[in-house]
Write a protein that holds these residues in place. Structure first.
Motif, PDB file in Angstrom:
ATOM      1  N   UNK A  36     -45.361   0.150  10.777  1.00 43.40           N
ATOM      2  CA  UNK A  36     -44.977  -1.210  11.152  1.00 43.40           C
ATOM      3  C   UNK A  36     -45.442  -2.249  10.146  1.00 43.40           C
ATOM      4  N   UNK A  37     -46.697  -2.106   9.697  1.00 41.76           N
ATOM      5  CA  UNK A  37     -47.265  -3.099   8.788  1.00 41.76           C
ATOM      6  C   UNK A  37     -46.583  -3.064   7.430  1.00 41.76           C
ATOM      7  N   UNK A  45     -36.412  -0.003   5.262  1.00 43.53           N
ATOM      8  CA  UNK A  45     -35.176  -0.607   5.758  1.00 43.53           C
ATOM      9  C   UNK A  45     -35.449  -2.027   6.251  1.00 43.53           C
ATOM     10  N   UNK A  46     -34.416  -2.839   6.259  1.00 39.60           N
ATOM     11  CA  UNK A  46     -34.508  -4.188   6.807  1.00 39.60           C
ATOM     12  C   UNK A  46     -34.176  -4.117   8.295  1.00 39.60           C
ATOM     13  N   UNK A  47     -35.128  -4.524   9.127  1.00 40.34           N
ATOM     14  CA  UNK A  47     -34.925  -4.548  10.581  1.00 40.34           C
ATOM     15  C   UNK A  47     -34.841  -5.993  11.062  1.00 40.34           C
ATOM     16  N   UNK A  48     -34.024  -6.202  12.107  1.00 34.88           N
ATOM     17  CA  UNK A  48     -33.898  -7.549  12.672  1.00 34.88           C
ATOM     18  C   UNK A  48     -35.188  -7.984  13.348  1.00 34.88           C
ATOM     19  N   UNK A  49     -35.895  -7.009  13.925  1.00 35.75           N
ATOM     20  CA  UNK A  49     -37.142  -7.318  14.625  1.00 35.75           C
ATOM     21  C   UNK A  49     -37.994  -6.058  14.722  1.00 35.75           C
ATOM     22  N   UNK A  50     -39.286  -6.275  14.925  1.00 33.46           N
ATOM     23  CA  UNK A  50     -40.232  -5.169  15.110  1.00 33.46           C
ATOM     24  C   UNK A  50     -40.929  -5.378  16.448  1.00 33.46           C
ATOM     25  N   UNK A  51     -40.843  -4.355  17.294  1.00 29.93           N
ATOM     26  CA  UNK A  51     -41.489  -4.416  18.610  1.00 29.93           C
ATOM     27  C   UNK A  51     -42.611  -3.388  18.643  1.00 29.93           C
ATOM     28  N   UNK A  52     -43.779  -3.821  19.153  1.00 32.39           N
ATOM     29  CA  UNK A  52     -44.961  -2.960  19.126  1.00 32.39           C
ATOM     30  C   UNK A  52     -45.654  -2.974  20.475  1.00 32.39           C
ATOM     31  N   UNK A 107     -50.185  -7.414  16.592  1.00 37.25           N
ATOM     32  CA  UNK A 107     -50.582  -6.073  17.031  1.00 37.25           C
ATOM     33  C   UNK A 107     -50.641  -5.087  15.868  1.00 37.25           C
ATOM     34  N   UNK A 108     -49.814  -5.322  14.842  1.00 40.78           N
ATOM     35  CA  UNK A 108     -49.891  -4.439  13.665  1.00 40.78           C
ATOM     36  C   UNK A 108     -50.781  -5.051  12.578  1.00 40.78           C
ATOM     37  N   UNK A 109     -51.484  -6.148  12.936  1.00 42.57           N
ATOM     38  CA  UNK A 109     -52.480  -6.802  12.073  1.00 42.57           C
ATOM     39  C   UNK A 109     -51.864  -7.427  10.826  1.00 42.57           C
TER      40      UNK A 109
END
Length: 793
Positions: A350-351, A371-378, A8-10
């Motif tokens: 996001x990208x 920042x380091x994120x555990x997951x990205x939700x879009x 979704x964020x390509x």
């Protein structure tokens, strides 16, 4: 991270672009498997490595990995003691060549990273050049189908024998094709091969005329391909030799395979290292393509993007944004009109986060932080793209339900058009509740919306901030700039009025708007006007500042040029003055020499005039004969200790001067050189250890002019002035030669010369004491002189 959210964020498009920068097929395949990591240490190490790869390319250029091939199946066969074919051996040879060239290219490149484990040079140093294997395979294997004749002595012998027998067969067959007797029997005067045996084409009706073995027939049956009986044995011999050749080739391949088997680990290591390097340098090359920078990484959920650009939008039209979250707020609500850049901002955040967590540079300015994120939700809707929005309420809500179940404080949540696609009242209420839920869970969230209620909520709620995408109401076009801290305005009524909608309709619409909402929109409009005014003033102030800086630089340049010209003029004048002084001193010394010559010829010269003249010449030489190469040893460069009354040397003029005033706060002081007073800076002077300089020059002059030191001098018959001139040189020579006792023979006579000598000795700085001679020393006709200890410091 879930693939659907990355798509979704390509992110997949970035990976495809990155793969184009890899040289090898294994490198491209490896890139296609790259996904964002949530391991801080791994991400930090990978980004450090990327930075060192960028440095390496700048220093040495990008290494070439084209032709690198996977050796996994080959090494498995080697472990099973299998025999490799030509193609497999060529792969090992070519991989070894690539690895060696990369290894040799890195020689002389310094380490870039502080931690050597993160440096690309360390990875390159893991390569083990296989010189012997590469050279041996290159010698033996010519292509996938050909072994070199000199691969072994036996193979060379076999092939020479085959060629010899083939020539014998051809000669025999030529006797058939050229013979008038057999000419009418042959279909063509040629020699050909059937079933690996040499044959001639014979007409069917003459088959019994030529004895031999029929190996083939033409399609029409009119031609038979016969091996004459005379060459059957030769052909048989060739068949045997070909069998021997195959066996020898198999032996050579087995031998090469056994050699390779000794280096299985090195072969695998070199391949995996080169594939890894191909990927690392592909990342670096991709970073060059979009002017990417390596961002700073943190684990505190802070994002700070400076002049960040979406990497998939053309450089000619992309608008950079400044974005910040995680410092004073964890939730950012972005509002504004459609096609204003809200979705682009969402995807950019996001990208770029996913790229950084994949070890890629990001298109932003230095100082940007991810920042380091555990997951990205879009959630940007089905088939969402930068140009259009095809999402529906149901697809939104399905995604939101899953996101709310799975997301936690370590997640980054990106929501586009939150609450859209349904009744505005209900949609607004749902959007507000969802944002509040995310806030309670302390989840980093960026959401876009049109709802005024969310703007109000963001304005009064802790840990939540407003933002908007700027819209130019004059041109009716978005600028795509992100403004954090300022809520967006829909501008629907304003745009409609500008487009020509009836004022009556505008008024009716305005009256139907809730007063609170209208007041809020008016406040936003006023804030926006003030912001634009302040922005114009800021730009103007920035322009003034740039102009001042430019003027300052020009003045500094002009001052530097003036200082250079001043130094050049002073240096030129100093050189000319030195020439004149040297010329005068040389002339004076010539006169001294002429006086000495006159005395040698017994021509009387006034002793006092001679002594005074020589002393003046010597003092003048001591004052001006200062060599530049001796400056550091003759003078002490303790400028901060200069006080009034000290002696200094003017750097530019090479002239001695006396200090009249101590340095002021700017380091300026007044000095006097001869009759000239001037103001100079403390940086332009040396403090002089005057006594040492004088002593050293005196010592040098005496030793040069006088030769070896003498312990006694006879001045009988000299006038007092003549005696003083001789005593001056005599005592100085003895002093600087380290003597302690000298004898002066002046005779008894009237005592006038003895008295003059004693008066002279009393005031001499090098004399400790003196006395008349004792019995055996010359008594009253001799004065014994005792010198002080030599001190040239």
């Amino acid at each position: 991270m879930d693939e659907k959210y990355l798509k979704k964020i390509e992110y997949d498009k970035i990976i495809l672009l990155l793969a184009n920068y890899a040289d090898s097929i294994p490198g491209k395949a490896y890139i296609e498997s790259i996904r964002p990591s949530d391991d801080y240490d791994l991400i930090n190490s990978t980004l450090n490595e990327l930075e060192s790869a960028i440095y390496f390319i700048k220093a040495k250029g990008k290494p070439n990995f084209e032709g690198l091939e996977d050796t996994d199946k080959i090494t498995k066969r080697l472990r099973l003691k299998g025999i490799l074919n030509n193609k497999e051996l060529i792969i090992i040879r070519d991989n070894s060549y690539l690895a060696r060239k990369v290894f040799e290219t890195a020689e002389g490149v310094s380490q870039y990273c502080t931690n050597s484990e993160d440096d690309i040079k360390t990875k390159i140093d893991n390569i083990v050049p296989l010189y012997d294997i590469e050279a041996e395979i290159r010698r033996c294997i010519l292509s996938e189908d050909e072994i070199a004749d000199d691969a072994s002595t036996e193979l060379m012998r076999i092939r020479k024998t085959i060629f010899k027998n083939q020539d014998a067969i051809k000669d025999k067959l030529l006797s058939f094709t050229r013979s008038e007797r057999y000419k009418k029997y042959l279909q063509d005067n040629i020699i050909t091969i059937r079933q690996d045996r040499y044959v001639i084409p014979v007409k069917n009706e003459y088959r019994n005329e030529i004895k031999g073995v029929v190996h083939d027939t033409s399609q029409t049956g009119s031609t038979l391909f016969i091996e004459p009986i005379e060459i059957v044995n030769l052909n048989n011999k060739i068949r045997e030799l070909i069998t021997e050749e195959k066996k020898e080739i198999e032996r050579i391949l087995r031998q090469l395979s056994e050699q390779c088997a000794l280096y299985i680990d090195e072969i695998m290591n070199n391949f995996s290292t080169c594939r890894y390097l191909d990927v690392a340098f592909a990342k670096a090359s991709y970073a060059f393509a979009y002017n990417g920078v390596v961002p700073n990484i943190n684990t505190e959920k802070r994002i700070n993007l400076i002049n960040a650009k979406h990497p998939l939008i053309s450089k000619d039209i992309v608008v950079p944004i400044d974005f910040k979250i995680g410092y004073d707020y964890r939730i950012l609500v972005i509002t504004g009109p459609n096609t204003g850049g809200k979705t682009v901002t969402l995807k950019t955040v996001g990208l770029l986060t996913a790229m950084a967590q994949s070890g890629l540079a990001i298109p932003a300015n230095n100082g940007s932080e991810i920042s380091v994120f555990d997951s990205i939700y879009v959630d940007v809707g089905d088939e969402q793209s930068i140009e259009q929005n095809l999402s529906t309420f149901s697809s939104h809500m399905t995604n939101l339900i899953q996101i709310l179940k799975e997301a936690d404080s370590g997640s980054l949540v990106l929501l586009d058009e939150l609450g859209a696609g349904t009744d505005p009242v209900e949609g607004s209420a749902l959007a507000l509740a969802i944002i509040e839920t995310l806030r309670e869970k302390n989840i980093t969230t960026v959401a876009t919306t049109h709802y005024t209620e969310l703007k109000t909520y963001a304005s009064v709620t802790e840990n939540v901030e407003n933002a908007s995408c700027e819209f130019d109401v004059k041109t009716l076009k978005p600028t795509y700039r992100l403004l954090i801290g300022i809520p967006g305005k829909s501008n629907a009524l304003y745009i409609s009025r500008r487009l020509g909608l009836s004022e009556d309709i505008i008024k009716k619409a305005s009256n139907s708007i809730d007063n609170k909402n209208s007041d809020y929109e008016n406040i936003i409009l006023a804030l926006e006007k003030n912001r634009q005014k302040m922005e114009k003033e800021r730009i103007k102030a920035s322009e003034y500042k740039n102009q001042i800086e430019q003027i300052k630089k020009e003045l500094e340049t002009e001052r530097a040029n003036i200082d250079k010209e001043k130094d050049r003029i002073i240096e030129k004048a100093n050189k000319e003055a030195k020439k004149l002084i040297d010329k005068a001193l040389n002339k004076a010394e010539e006169l001294v020499n002429e006086i000495d010559n006159l005395k040698k010829n017994n021509i009387t010269v006034n002793a006092k005039v001679e002594a005074d003249f020589k002393a003046a010449v010597r003092q003048t030489r001591e004052l001006f004969d200062i060599k530049e190469t001796d400056t550091e040893t003759e003078y002490q460069n303790y400028s901060d200790e200069i006080r009034s009354g000290d002696s200094v040397m003017l750097r530019s003029l090479k002239q001695k001067a006396d200090v009249l005033t101590a340095p002021d706060k700017n380091g300026d002081l007044i000095v006097q050189a001869g009759i000239i007073k001037m103001t100079v800076n403390i940086k332009d002077v040396f403090k002089i250890n005057e006594q040492k300089a004088i002593n050293d020059r005196l010592k040098t002059n005496i030793i040069k002019s006088s030769g070896p030191a003498k312990m006694e001098i006879d001045i009988r018959g000299n006038t007092i002035y003549e005696a003083e001139s001789k005593l001056d040189k005599f005592i100085e020579q003895g002093y600087f030669s380290g003597l302690h006792e000298l004898s002066v023979i002046h005779g008894k006579g009237t005592g006038a010369l003895r008295k003059g000598v004693h008066d002279y000795l009393k005031s001499h700085p090098y004399i400790k004491s003196f006395r008349l001679g004792t019995y055996g020393e010359g008594e009253a006709g001799v004065t014994v002189v005792f010198l002080k200890e030599k001190n040239l410091k």
